[in-house]
Motif scaffolding. Structure first.
Motif, PDB file in Angstrom:
ATOM      1  N   LEU A   1      -6.482   0.112  -6.466  1.00  0.00           N
ATOM      2  CA  LEU A   1      -5.419  -0.272  -5.420  1.00  0.00           C
ATOM      3  C   LEU A   1      -4.417  -1.301  -5.973  1.00  0.00           C
ATOM      4  CD1 LEU A   1      -4.592  -0.453  -2.471  1.00  0.00           C
ATOM      5  CD2 LEU A   1      -6.070  -2.497  -2.006  1.00  0.00           C
ATOM      6  N   ALA A   2      -3.279  -0.961  -6.025  1.00  0.00           N
ATOM      7  CA  ALA A   2      -2.158  -1.930  -6.498  1.00  0.00           C
ATOM      8  C   ALA A   2      -2.507  -3.358  -6.099  1.00  0.00           C
ATOM      9  CB  ALA A   2      -0.821  -1.280  -6.687  1.00  0.00           C
TER      10      ALA A   2
ATOM     11  N   ALA B   1      -0.051  -5.316  -5.403  1.00  0.00           N
ATOM     12  CA  ALA B   1       1.048  -5.363  -4.223  1.00  0.00           C
ATOM     13  C   ALA B   1       0.496  -4.807  -2.960  1.00  0.00           C
ATOM     14  CB  ALA B   1       2.168  -4.784  -4.579  1.00  0.00           C
ATOM     15  N   ASP B   2      -0.221  -3.727  -2.929  1.00  0.00           N
ATOM     16  CA  ASP B   2      -0.712  -3.323  -1.592  1.00  0.00           C
ATOM     17  C   ASP B   2      -1.759  -4.070  -1.046  1.00  0.00           C
ATOM     18  OD1 ASP B   2       0.848  -1.053  -1.827  1.00  0.00           O
ATOM     19  OD2 ASP B   2      -0.528   0.325  -3.424  1.00  0.00           O
ATOM     20  N   SER B   3      -2.752  -4.612  -2.100  1.00  0.00           N
ATOM     21  CA  SER B   3      -3.761  -5.393  -1.336  1.00  0.00           C
ATOM     22  C   SER B   3      -3.451  -6.706  -0.722  1.00  0.00           C
ATOM     23  CB  SER B   3      -4.720  -5.649  -2.603  1.00  0.00           C
ATOM     24  OG  SER B   3      -4.277  -6.452  -3.524  1.00  0.00           O
ATOM     25  N   THR B   4      -2.179  -7.152  -1.581  1.00  0.00           N
ATOM     26  CA  THR B   4      -1.491  -8.542  -0.862  1.00  0.00           C
ATOM     27  C   THR B   4      -1.008  -8.062   0.455  1.00  0.00           C
ATOM     28  OG1 THR B   4      -1.087  -9.372  -3.200  1.00  0.00           O
ATOM     29  CG2 THR B   4       0.188 -10.110  -1.370  1.00  0.00           C
ATOM     30  N   ALA B   5      -0.408  -6.964   0.640  1.00  0.00           N
ATOM     31  CA  ALA B   5       0.144  -6.580   1.909  1.00  0.00           C
ATOM     32  C   ALA B   5      -0.868  -6.553   2.834  1.00  0.00           C
ATOM     33  CB  ALA B   5       1.069  -5.410   1.869  1.00  0.00           C
ATOM     34  N   LEU B   6      -1.955  -5.798   2.391  1.00  0.00           N
ATOM     35  CA  LEU B   6      -3.162  -5.724   3.574  1.00  0.00           C
ATOM     36  C   LEU B   6      -3.895  -7.178   3.694  1.00  0.00           C
ATOM     37  CD1 LEU B   6      -4.678  -3.703   5.067  1.00  0.00           C
ATOM     38  CD2 LEU B   6      -6.210  -3.401   3.413  1.00  0.00           C
TER      39      LEU B   6
ATOM     40  N   TYR C   1      -1.336  -8.649   6.470  1.00  0.00           N
ATOM     41  CA  TYR C   1      -1.385  -8.217   7.673  1.00  0.00           C
ATOM     42  C   TYR C   1      -2.568  -8.608   8.260  1.00  0.00           C
ATOM     43  CZ  TYR C   1      -2.061  -4.496  11.041  1.00  0.00           C
ATOM     44  OH  TYR C   1      -2.405  -3.932  12.396  1.00  0.00           O
TER      45      TYR C   1
ATOM     46  N   GLN D   1      -5.171   1.613   8.820  1.00  0.00           N
ATOM     47  CA  GLN D   1      -4.430   1.404   7.597  1.00  0.00           C
ATOM     48  C   GLN D   1      -4.654   2.186   6.393  1.00  0.00           C
ATOM     49  OE1 GLN D   1      -2.215  -1.299   8.268  1.00  0.00           O
ATOM     50  NE2 GLN D   1      -3.167  -0.973  10.247  1.00  0.00           N
ATOM     51  N   THR D   2      -3.817   2.169   5.636  1.00  0.00           N
ATOM     52  CA  THR D   2      -3.889   3.356   4.670  1.00  0.00           C
ATOM     53  C   THR D   2      -4.828   3.092   3.550  1.00  0.00           C
ATOM     54  OG1 THR D   2      -1.214   3.734   4.938  1.00  0.00           O
ATOM     55  CG2 THR D   2      -2.375   4.737   2.770  1.00  0.00           C
ATOM     56  N   TYR D   3      -5.007   1.811   3.106  1.00  0.00           N
ATOM     57  CA  TYR D   3      -5.911   1.565   2.091  1.00  0.00           C
ATOM     58  C   TYR D   3      -7.070   1.071   2.563  1.00  0.00           C
ATOM     59  CZ  TYR D   3      -1.200   1.595   0.128  1.00  0.00           C
ATOM     60  OH  TYR D   3       0.061   1.922  -0.359  1.00  0.00           O
TER      61      TYR D   3
END
Length: 289
Positions: free
Chosen positions: A60-61, A63-68, A71, A138-140
């Motif tokens: 998991l990148a 940026a993606d973990s930060t966004a989650l 959220y 959620q996608t991730y």
């Protein structure tokens, strides 16, 4: 002179017994009230200790973990949260007494996760199901876990205990009002001839009742103060045996409990004293024997 001395002594004895009786009743009410407060606070404490684990896909990148994380952090039900990396998950795994997989596996099999605790008002089975459904969309996110059996039983058990203690408190409050009223009336019984004599020499009702009402307020305050000190000693002793009680103590509710004890002592003592004075003023002298 000797007769006056006997009256004073009898009056002091009756005041002492009324203060003692009211103090004992208020003390019992205070202890039950403290148990009710602690049951509610303890229930909230247990609820807010339930952890929800949101496991993430790997890799998991950042940026993606930060966004989650952002959220989840934005949700109103969040009390506190932590982002657990693979290294943190491994350290926790080993700290729990599990054996290391080094020499068997070349990579860390534990996933990253976002672990959070909810505010107590959101910790219900239905709310947690809705939260899980939302997060699993959620996608991730691969999985959302929480102790379902604990959550399902905790809320109902806390409610049962709260209702039982509330019922006991109400019954005890009713009994306290009756006991305090009877105690004050018995104390006033020894002053019935003094009250009637003052009326017969021309004293008004207000003139007769005022000093007795003021004394009742003082006695009620003394009883409340002693009862509060006694409850504080009980609380201190309980904290010595169970230090965990310090963490869940609600000083605001405890202050309200003590204020209620003081107000109840003064109010019931004053009302009982005043009604007793009026009762003896309405009676004929022959009826006092």
């Amino acid at each position: 002179m000797a007769g006056k001395t006997r009256v004073v002594k009898r009056g002091k004895a009756s005041y002492f017994m009324s203060i003692l009786g009211v103090t004992l009743v208020l003390f019992l009410l205070g202890v039950i009230g403290w148990l009710v407060i602690n049951t509610r606070t303890l229930g909230q404490h247990f609820k807010e200790e339930v952890e929800v684990n949101v496991y993430l896909r790997d890799p998991l990148a950042p940026a993606d973990s930060t966004a989650l994380v952002q959220y989840i952090a934005s949700k109103s039900y969040i009390k506190e949260y932590v982002f657990t990396t693979k290294e943190m998950a491994k350290a926790k795994y080993l700290a729990d007494g599990n054996e290391s997989w080094e020499g068997i596996l070349t990579e860390n099999p534990l996933p990253q996760s976002i672990d959070f605790k909810l505010k107590s008002e959101f910790l219900t089975a239905d709310t947690l199901k809705n939260i899980r459904l939302d997060l699993e969309k959620q996608t991730y996110v691969t999985e959302v876990k929480y102790p379902e059996l604990l959550v399902g039983g905790l809320d109902s058990k806390i409610k049962i205990v709260n209702w039982v203690l509330l019922g006991v408190s109400l019954l005890l409050l009713l009994a306290a009002i009756v006991l305090i009223d009877n105690t004050i009336r018995l104390a006033m019984f020894s002053n019935r001839f003094t009250i009637k004599t003052m009326q017969m020499v021309g004293a008004t009702r207000w003139f007769i009742a005022k000093p007795l009402d003021l004394r009742a307020i003082l006695n009620g305050a003394i009883s409340g103060g002693i009862a509060i000190i006694a409850v504080l000693l009980i609380i201190r002793s309980a904290k010595r045996m169970l230090p965990e009680l310090e963490a869940i103590q609600d000083n605001t509710q405890l202050g309200l409990l003590f204020a209620s004890m003081m107000l109840l002592g003064i109010l019931i003592t004053l009302v009982s004293t005043h009604t007793s004075v009026l009762k003896y003023l309405k009676k004929k002298l022959d009826d006092l024997y």
